[in-house]
Design a protein around this motif. Structure first.
Motif, PDB file in Angstrom:
ATOM      1  N   ARG A  93       0.843  -1.206   0.000  1.00 20.55           N
ATOM      2  CA  ARG A  93       0.000   0.000   0.000  1.00 20.55           C
ATOM      3  C   ARG A  93       0.878   1.256   0.000  1.00 20.55           C
ATOM      4  O   ARG A  93       0.607   2.212  -0.737  1.00 20.55           O
ATOM      5  N   ASP A  94       1.913   1.241   0.824  1.00 17.41           N
ATOM      6  CA  ASP A  94       2.856   2.369   0.844  1.00 17.41           C
ATOM      7  C   ASP A  94       3.423   2.632  -0.551  1.00 17.41           C
ATOM      8  O   ASP A  94       3.422   3.767  -1.037  1.00 17.41           O
ATOM      9  N   LYS A  95       3.897   1.575  -1.167  1.00 19.20           N
ATOM     10  CA  LYS A  95       4.538   1.682  -2.477  1.00 19.20           C
ATOM     11  C   LYS A  95       3.569   2.247  -3.524  1.00 19.20           C
ATOM     12  O   LYS A  95       3.941   3.109  -4.329  1.00 19.20           O
ATOM     13  N   GLU A  96       2.329   1.780  -3.511  1.00 20.28           N
ATOM     14  CA  GLU A  96       1.330   2.246  -4.473  1.00 20.28           C
ATOM     15  C   GLU A  96       1.042   3.732  -4.295  1.00 20.28           C
ATOM     16  O   GLU A  96       0.930   4.477  -5.272  1.00 20.28           O
ATOM     17  N   ILE A  97       0.920   4.177  -3.066  1.00 19.23           N
ATOM     18  CA  ILE A  97       0.613   5.590  -2.814  1.00 19.23           C
ATOM     19  C   ILE A  97       1.801   6.468  -3.176  1.00 19.23           C
ATOM     20  O   ILE A  97       1.634   7.521  -3.805  1.00 19.23           O
TER      21      ILE A  97
END
Length: 140
Positions: A72-76
């Motif tokens: 999720r961090d990477k996507e944001i």
């Protein structure tokens, strides 16, 4: 400077004074208020546990190192055109949200988040898109 991981950017948009413990809420409220009142505050994008994770309660399952959270961090970070170690003012983060994010993205990016059902994060994205900034949260 406040160190933030990717998904906590979205969490701050939807923050309404709720959290995992009193200490966690106090910390998140402090950071949220600072960014709302002083949008030129610098943040650093980091990979992994950040200033919010630091106050996660010891008596609950620690999810800050879960694989899904890192995804999720990477996507944001990617959606906002950022990279780990970037330092920028919160005002610029909000600008990038206005350009790169829609409220409906929350359902996709944060699909498995237990807080998503409240709908606060979508409202937070809409506020930022409308240049209203973070919603004021009453401190307890």
């Amino acid at each position: 400077m406040i160190k933030l991981r990717g998904h906590h950017i979205f969490c701050l948009l939807g923050y309404r004074g709720m959290g995992y413990s009193e200490e966690y809420v106090a910390n998140m409220t402090e950071i949220h208020t600072l960014l709302r009142e002083q949008p030129d505050t610098l943040i650093q994008i980091i990979k992994g546990p950040d200033h919010l994770c630091a106050k996660f309660p010891d008596d609950q399952p620690y999810h800050c190192e879960d694989k899904g959270i890192f995804s999720r961090d990477k996507e944001i970070v990617k959606r906002l055109g950022l990279k780990y170690s970037d330092v920028l003012p919160w005002r610029e983060v909000e600008r990038r949200i206005r350009v790169n994010v829609e409220a409906s993205d929350i359902a996709v990016v944060c699909e498995s988040c237990s807080w998503r059902s409240y709908g606060f994060c979508e409202q937070g994205v809409e506020r930022v898109i409308e240049a209203q900034g973070l919603l004021e949260v009453e401190q307890k």
